[in-house]
Design an enzyme around this catalytic site. Structure first.
Site, PDB file in Angstrom:
ATOM      1  N   PRO A   1      34.518 -25.656  40.039  1.00 25.16           N
ATOM      2  CA  PRO A   1      33.454 -26.593  39.976  1.00 25.16           C
ATOM      3  C   PRO A   1      33.362 -27.862  39.268  1.00 25.16           C
ATOM      4  CG  PRO A   1      32.938 -24.214  39.624  1.00 25.16           C
ATOM      5  CD  PRO A   1      34.101 -24.363  39.446  1.00 25.16           C
ATOM      6  N   LEU A   2      32.887 -28.977  39.901  1.00 24.47           N
ATOM      7  CA  LEU A   2      33.132 -30.053  38.974  1.00 24.47           C
ATOM      8  C   LEU A   2      31.427 -30.595  39.257  1.00 24.47           C
ATOM      9  CD1 LEU A   2      34.200 -32.814  37.809  1.00 24.47           C
ATOM     10  CD2 LEU A   2      34.662 -33.268  40.214  1.00 24.47           C
TER      11      LEU A   2
END
Length: 63
Positions: free
Chosen positions: A2-3
């Site tokens: 996840p970013l």
């Protein structure tokens, strides 16, 4: 991995930004079941002169 990309107006202390990154990492990790080591958080501070509110820069609005 996840970013999370966060854009905020400049002017907050490093302690506030550190707390933001930690809290976002914890929330994303818990919500998605992703290890914290895999969560990436990017905080970009935007100068007040480049942050428009109602057609006027935030600097000129005293924010």
């Amino acid at each position: 991995m996840p970013l999370v990309n966060i854009q905020i107006m400049e002017g907050r202390s490093q302690e506030k930004i550190d707390a933001l990154m930690k809290n976002v990492t914890d929330t994303v990790s818990e919500t998605l079941g992703a290890p914290k080591e895999n969560v990436r958080v990017i905080v970009t501070e935007i100068p007040k002169t480049h942050w428009g509110i109602g057609g006027t820069s935030a600097k000129n609005l005293g924010r």
